[in-house]
Design a protein around this motif. Structure first.
Motif, mmCIF file in Angstrom:
data_model
loop_
_atom_site.group_PDB
_atom_site.id
_atom_site.type_symbol
_atom_site.label_atom_id
_atom_site.label_comp_id
_atom_site.label_asym_id
_atom_site.label_seq_id
_atom_site.Cartn_x
_atom_site.Cartn_y
_atom_site.Cartn_z
ATOM 1 N N HIS A 229 0.825 -1.212 0.000
ATOM 2 C CA HIS A 229 0.000 0.000 0.000
ATOM 3 C C HIS A 229 0.868 1.275 0.000
ATOM 4 O O HIS A 229 0.557 2.255 -0.686
ATOM 5 N N HIS B 238 1.021 4.588 -2.521
ATOM 6 C CA HIS B 238 0.987 6.029 -2.233
ATOM 7 C C HIS B 238 2.250 6.722 -2.757
ATOM 8 O O HIS B 238 2.175 7.776 -3.392
ATOM 9 N N SER C 220 -0.763 10.143 5.526
ATOM 10 C CA SER C 220 -2.126 9.598 5.496
ATOM 11 C C SER C 220 -2.585 9.343 6.921
ATOM 12 O O SER C 220 -1.930 9.762 7.871
ATOM 13 N N ASP D 230 -7.078 6.764 -0.071
ATOM 14 C CA ASP D 230 -6.889 5.379 -0.491
ATOM 15 C C ASP D 230 -7.687 5.064 -1.754
ATOM 16 O O ASP D 230 -8.857 5.441 -1.863
#
Ligand code: KG4
Ligand code: ZN
Length: 341
Positions: A113, A117, A137, A313
Motif C-alpha cells: 500500500h 501512495h 495519510s 486510499d
C-alpha cells in the motif's frame, strides 16, 4: 508491452477497485467509502470495516470493470494490496483476488500500500527525478527519495502517530467527528490559518523521522490549561466554536511547518533532487499543498500532488505499481500470497 490490470484495495476503510492500462493509464477508479459507518464511533472499527468490505467488494469490482469497458476475460493481471493495513480488511481483498486469479488463470501481484501512495503522483505526471516524496495519510507518514519506478529509499517515517491520525485524534478531542483533516482545514481557513498557540514543532534530533503524538499531548494540555478539557472524564468542557477554530488553525500550521522542516533537512542533505511530491490523504489539504508548493518553487524545485482521487486510499495507485512491476519483469506472487501487517 501493453497490459491491463484489475487492482483491488481493501487495507483500511475504503473498498476500492481500478482498471489500469499501460498505454492509457487509469481506465476506472471506483470505491465505496465506509466513512459513514465509522463516524458514529469516532474512528475506524476493524470488524465493521471487514464486514463492509465483504458486502461491497464484488459490486465495486464489477463497477470498475464496467466503467473501463472490460471483463475478467479482457484483463491480463490481478493486483491486490496485501500490506500493511488492518488484517481483517486486507484478508477480504487478498482472498477475493486469489479467487479471481485462480478462476481466471491470470497472474496475481501482491502490492505494498505504501508503495502505491509513494508513486501515486506519477499516475498523472511525469516527475523530474530524483525527487523527495512525503506520504501523509491516516496510518502513515514517511519521507522517501525516489530515483525511478520502484526504485526508492525510505529516509524517515513516523515514530508514533501519523499526520492524518493527529488530525483525526484532535478532531475527536474537539468533538468534530471523523475524518478530522477536512473539518480542521475548514475551521482553520475561517480564521485565515493563523498560528494562535504555536504548538511545539518537531525536535531537530529526529532527523528524517516524524513524531506527532507529542503534538496531540501539547494540544490536550493547552486545552486543560484553558479549563476547556476534563482529563479525568476525557471530555471537552468548552465547546466554543472560536476555540475550535484556534486549535484547528494552530494544528494545521504546525503540521505544515513540520513537513517544511523535514523537506528542508532532506534537501540540504540531497541537493541533487529535482522535485517534491506530496501524497496520501493529507495531501488533499489545499493549505499545506499551497505552502509546500511555494517552498519548493522558491528553491527551483518542481512540485507535484496527485488529484484528490489518488491522494486518499484508492486502487488506481495499486494498479499503477503492478503495471510497472510487470514492465520491470518482476515475478508474480503465488496463490499462497499472504497478508502482512
Ligand atoms: O490515505 P488515506 O485515505 O488513508 C490512509 O491510508 O490512512 O488518508 C486518510 C487521512 C485521514 O487521516 C484524514 O483525516 C486525512 O487523510 N485527510 C486530510 C484531509 N482530507 C483527508 N487531512 C488534512 N486535510 C484534508 N483536507
Ligand atoms: Zn493509504
Amino acid at each position: 508491452m501493453n497490459h491491463t490490470i484489475l487492482a483491488i484495495e481493501t487495507s483500511c476503510d475504503e473498498t476500492a477497485a481500478a482498471v489500469y492500462n499501460t498505454a492509457d493509464g487509469c481506465l476506472s477508479n471506483k470505491l465505496f467509502s465506509q466513512i459513514d459507518l465509522h463516524t458514529v464511533f469516532g474512528g475506524v472499527v476493524p470488524e465493521v470495516a471487514s464486514r463492509s468490505h465483504m458486502e461491497k467488494i464484488g459490486v465495486i469490482i464489477q463497477e470498475a470493470l464496467d466503467a473501463a469497458g472490460k471483463t475478467l476475460d479482457t484483463i491480463d493481471a490481478i493486483a491486490v494490496t496485501h500490506k500493511p493495513g488492518l488484517p481483517g480488511s486486507l484478508l477480504v481483498g487478498v482472498c477475493f483476488a486469489k479467487g479471481l486469479a485462480l478462476a481466471t488463470n491470470k497472474p496475481l501481484y501482491g502490492i505494498d500500500h505504501l508503495e502505491g501512495h509513494a508513486f501515486s503522483a506519477q499516475i498523472e505526471h511525469t516527475i523530474p527525478l530524483p525527487y523527495l516524496c512525503i506520504t501523509a495519510s491516516g496510518g502513515h507518514t514517511s519521507l522517501y527519495i525516489i530515483n525511478g519506478l520502484g526504485d526508492y529509499e525510505t529516509l524517515g517515517t513516523t515514530l508514533d502517530d501519523a499526520a492524518g491520525e493527529a488530525f483525526d485524534k484532535i478532531s475527536k478531542m474537539l468533538e468534530l467527528g471523523y475524518p478530522g483533516g477536512p473539518v480542521i482545514e475548514k475551521l482553520a481557513r475561517e480564521i485565515e490559518c493563523k498560528d494562535v498557540y504555536s504548538y511545539p514543532r518537531n525536535n531537530p534530533e529526529l532527523g528524517y523521522n516524524f513524531s506527532f503524538s507529542g503534538l496531540k499531548t501539547a494540544v490536550l494540555y493547552n486545552l486543560v490549561k484553558q479549563d476547556a478539557y476534563d482529563l479525568k472524564k476525557k471530555k471537552l468542557l468548552n465547546s466554543s466554536y472560536t476555540l475550535k477554530q484556534k486549535v484547528a488553525s494552530s494544528l494545521l500550521v504546525c503540521i505544515k511547518d513540520v513537513f517544511i522542516q523535514k523537506l528542508s533537512y532532506a534537501f540540504a542533505k540531497n541537493p541533487h533532487i529535482k522535485s517534491i511530491a506530496f501524497v496520501g490523504g493529507v495531501a488533499c489539504n489545499t493549505f499545506i499543498r499551497k505552502e509546500l508548493k511555494e517552498w519548493a518553487e522558491a528553491r527551483g524545485l518542481s512540485f507535484f500532488v496527485p488529484s484528490p482521487q489518488y491522494c486518499t486510499d484508492n486502487a488506481g495507485m495499486i494498479a499503477h505499481v503492478a503495471d510497472y512491476k510487470i514492465r520491470l519483469n518482476q515475478v508474480a506472487s503465488g496463490l499462497d500470497l499472504d497478508i502482512l501487517r
